[in-house]
Design a protein around this motif. Sequence first.
Motif, PDB file in Angstrom:
ATOM      1  N   GLY A 200     -23.484 -35.664 -46.989  1.00 43.89           N
ATOM      2  CA  GLY A 200     -24.132 -36.529 -45.702  1.00 43.89           C
ATOM      3  C   GLY A 200     -24.242 -37.987 -45.835  1.00 43.89           C
ATOM      4  O   GLY A 200     -24.211 -38.753 -44.861  1.00 43.89           O
ATOM      5  N   GLY A 201     -24.775 -38.226 -46.888  1.00 42.46           N
ATOM      6  CA  GLY A 201     -25.311 -39.662 -47.034  1.00 42.46           C
ATOM      7  C   GLY A 201     -24.276 -40.659 -47.708  1.00 42.46           C
ATOM      8  O   GLY A 201     -24.695 -41.806 -47.608  1.00 42.46           O
ATOM      9  N   ALA A 202     -23.016 -40.280 -47.906  1.00 42.57           N
ATOM     10  CA  ALA A 202     -21.999 -41.278 -48.188  1.00 42.57           C
ATOM     11  C   ALA A 202     -21.379 -41.879 -47.297  1.00 42.57           C
ATOM     12  O   ALA A 202     -20.913 -41.456 -46.126  1.00 42.57           O
ATOM     13  N   PHE A 203     -21.156 -43.256 -47.423  1.00 39.81           N
ATOM     14  CA  PHE A 203     -20.433 -44.011 -46.418  1.00 39.81           C
ATOM     15  C   PHE A 203     -19.247 -43.542 -46.035  1.00 39.81           C
ATOM     16  O   PHE A 203     -18.332 -43.486 -46.914  1.00 39.81           O
ATOM     17  N   ALA A 204     -18.956 -43.356 -44.777  1.00 42.15           N
ATOM     18  CA  ALA A 204     -17.727 -43.183 -44.170  1.00 42.15           C
ATOM     19  C   ALA A 204     -17.388 -41.637 -44.477  1.00 42.15           C
ATOM     20  O   ALA A 204     -16.157 -41.204 -43.912  1.00 42.15           O
ATOM     21  N   LEU A 263     -17.186 -50.776 -58.201  1.00 40.39           N
ATOM     22  CA  LEU A 263     -18.460 -51.086 -58.004  1.00 40.39           C
ATOM     23  C   LEU A 263     -19.085 -50.803 -56.762  1.00 40.39           C
ATOM     24  O   LEU A 263     -18.288 -51.507 -55.762  1.00 40.39           O
ATOM     25  N   GLY A 264     -19.877 -50.039 -56.517  1.00 35.80           N
ATOM     26  CA  GLY A 264     -20.365 -49.373 -55.094  1.00 35.80           C
ATOM     27  C   GLY A 264     -19.564 -48.581 -54.820  1.00 35.80           C
ATOM     28  O   GLY A 264     -18.709 -48.864 -53.563  1.00 35.80           O
ATOM     29  N   CYS A 265     -18.939 -47.551 -55.471  1.00 35.27           N
ATOM     30  CA  CYS A 265     -17.918 -46.644 -55.319  1.00 35.27           C
ATOM     31  C   CYS A 265     -17.817 -45.871 -54.039  1.00 35.27           C
ATOM     32  O   CYS A 265     -16.806 -45.309 -53.820  1.00 35.27           O
ATOM     33  N   GLY A 266     -18.979 -45.402 -53.564  1.00 32.28           N
ATOM     34  CA  GLY A 266     -18.936 -44.605 -52.363  1.00 32.28           C
ATOM     35  C   GLY A 266     -18.493 -43.276 -52.788  1.00 32.28           C
ATOM     36  O   GLY A 266     -18.867 -42.678 -53.696  1.00 32.28           O
ATOM     37  N   THR A 267     -17.704 -42.671 -51.902  1.00 37.57           N
ATOM     38  CA  THR A 267     -17.028 -41.240 -52.347  1.00 37.57           C
ATOM     39  C   THR A 267     -15.988 -41.394 -53.546  1.00 37.57           C
ATOM     40  O   THR A 267     -15.426 -40.296 -53.865  1.00 37.57           O
ATOM     41  N   ALA A 292     -23.675 -40.762 -52.581  1.00 39.66           N
ATOM     42  CA  ALA A 292     -22.425 -41.286 -53.288  1.00 39.66           C
ATOM     43  C   ALA A 292     -22.000 -40.966 -54.425  1.00 39.66           C
ATOM     44  O   ALA A 292     -20.738 -40.500 -54.588  1.00 39.66           O
ATOM     45  N   ALA A 293     -22.896 -40.896 -55.379  1.00 42.32           N
ATOM     46  CA  ALA A 293     -22.350 -40.734 -56.626  1.00 42.32           C
ATOM     47  C   ALA A 293     -22.245 -39.218 -56.848  1.00 42.32           C
ATOM     48  O   ALA A 293     -21.100 -38.865 -57.472  1.00 42.32           O
ATOM     49  N   ALA A 294     -22.819 -38.439 -56.280  1.00 45.66           N
ATOM     50  CA  ALA A 294     -22.355 -36.823 -56.071  1.00 45.66           C
ATOM     51  C   ALA A 294     -20.964 -36.769 -55.446  1.00 45.66           C
ATOM     52  O   ALA A 294     -20.276 -35.884 -55.913  1.00 45.66           O
ATOM     53  N   SER A 295     -20.801 -37.469 -54.514  1.00 44.15           N
ATOM     54  CA  SER A 295     -19.663 -37.218 -53.784  1.00 44.15           C
ATOM     55  C   SER A 295     -18.419 -37.895 -54.772  1.00 44.15           C
ATOM     56  O   SER A 295     -17.321 -37.137 -54.787  1.00 44.15           O
ATOM     57  N   ALA A 296     -18.716 -38.975 -55.516  1.00 44.25           N
ATOM     58  CA  ALA A 296     -17.754 -39.372 -56.176  1.00 44.25           C
ATOM     59  C   ALA A 296     -17.433 -38.472 -57.307  1.00 44.25           C
ATOM     60  O   ALA A 296     -16.212 -38.404 -57.719  1.00 44.25           O
ATOM     61  N   ARG A 297     -18.208 -37.983 -57.733  1.00 39.87           N
ATOM     62  CA  ARG A 297     -18.199 -36.779 -59.136  1.00 39.87           C
ATOM     63  C   ARG A 297     -17.390 -35.564 -58.635  1.00 39.87           C
ATOM     64  O   ARG A 297     -16.241 -35.066 -59.185  1.00 39.87           O
ATOM     65  N   ALA A 298     -17.555 -35.001 -57.273  1.00 38.17           N
ATOM     66  CA  ALA A 298     -16.972 -34.204 -56.526  1.00 38.17           C
ATOM     67  C   ALA A 298     -15.264 -34.512 -56.345  1.00 38.17           C
ATOM     68  O   ALA A 298     -14.390 -33.793 -56.312  1.00 38.17           O
ATOM     69  N   THR A 299     -15.267 -36.114 -55.673  1.00 41.40           N
ATOM     70  CA  THR A 299     -13.967 -36.529 -55.629  1.00 41.40           C
ATOM     71  C   THR A 299     -12.966 -36.432 -56.878  1.00 41.40           C
ATOM     72  O   THR A 299     -11.818 -36.241 -56.897  1.00 41.40           O
ATOM     73  N   VAL A 300     -13.568 -36.830 -57.941  1.00 43.80           N
ATOM     74  CA  VAL A 300     -13.221 -36.815 -59.095  1.00 43.80           C
ATOM     75  C   VAL A 300     -12.570 -35.639 -59.632  1.00 43.80           C
ATOM     76  O   VAL A 300     -11.359 -35.520 -60.024  1.00 43.80           O
ATOM     77  N   ALA A 301     -13.396 -34.622 -59.486  1.00 45.96           N
ATOM     78  CA  ALA A 301     -13.200 -33.256 -60.087  1.00 45.96           C
ATOM     79  C   ALA A 301     -11.879 -32.744 -59.065  1.00 45.96           C
ATOM     80  O   ALA A 301     -11.051 -31.958 -59.596  1.00 45.96           O
TER      81      ALA A 301
END
Length: 400
Positions: A200-204, A263-267, A292-301
């Motif tokens: 929920g807290g991730a931009f966009a 840098l400032g990776c968001g999702t 955002a970091a949790a979102s990015a990890r999930a996106t990467v996976a």
Amino acid sequence: MPEFPYSRLRRWPDVEADNLQAYDATDVLLVERALALGVPGAEIAVIGDEYGAITLALTDAGLRGIRVHQDLATGRRALARNAEELGLAGFVSHELDGDLLIGARLVLLQLPKSLAELEEIADAVARWAAPDAVLVAGGRVKHMTLGQNEVLGRSFGRVQAERAERKSRLVVASEPLPAPAEPPFPVTAEHDGLTLVAHGGAFAGSRLDIGTRVLLEVLGVAPGALRQAQGPRGGWVAELVEAAGDGGWVAELVEASRTVIDLGCGTGALAAAYALAHPDARVIATDRSAAAAASARATVAANGLADRITVTHDDAGSELADASADVVLLNPPFHLGTSVHTGAATRLFEAAARLLRPGGELFTVFNSSLGYRAELTRIVGATEQLHRTAKFTVTRSIRR
């Protein structure tokens, strides 16, 4: 009891300026309400305490065992620094999870700007806190909406907005409703070959925001445009290659095995799209937001890139080595919370200059009205405009 010295609090390492302070009237109202209710510190959870004003004021009042969650790495460091300066201890930091909320009877919340973030927080409180838990949320009146009450009403049987005081207002949510079997976040969306996952807290959210899409298209790695970059080129990529020749920067990006930092990776959209297009690249995605970091990890996976992309929760890449990157990708924010302030972007430009090796490249997308080109040249190095629309500009800076 002596009044808590709010004025001694600092925002550091976040941006500090004359028009920015480390507390507001909402923090004070939340502290006053908590003290009036008399709930023991071990049964209090604090969420969204930007620089520690709520947690430290309650700790100073003698409450111990308070649990606190701050999304931003800058806020976590500011809380630790302010606590050390004031000689205070006895609180514990947590992520937004059961450890933060189990057994909590009072939850204090600085209302987030995003309704999606508020929904995830409200669900977490109803899901994990005590059955009789009360959520007291506060914000500046000018930033509050009826939509926030509606979101709280999905997780609580009773939501009551109070009279405004000192240009702030408290909203009290009580009678937690049964939480659904599955939490509302994270959410997932497909974008023509690129999967984005968002808390929920991730931009966009799980959308591909327009600025990021513009930068990806200029780089030739946007969802749906990868075929153009790998085969017959078209669109903006074709225009750039035609201008630069086949030996231009697009070809250089494709051919070289590089260390790339989002840098400032968001999702994680930039990191994932770049890694999919450049299998030899080592990619690091970093953001100061835990959501955002949790979102990015999930996106990467979700994109099968866990062995090729490293995600860190950090303040402007401060834990990454100097001169360690060949390329930095950046879609900087222009808000600090609810304040429009260019200081956040400047800090990231300075971080990019530190992280890039001499001759390394920074690709930046920003609102055209902000005119960052001169600042990028001053901080990073020679900067050229690669693309411009009425809304967005993409630049390439070479680290001097």
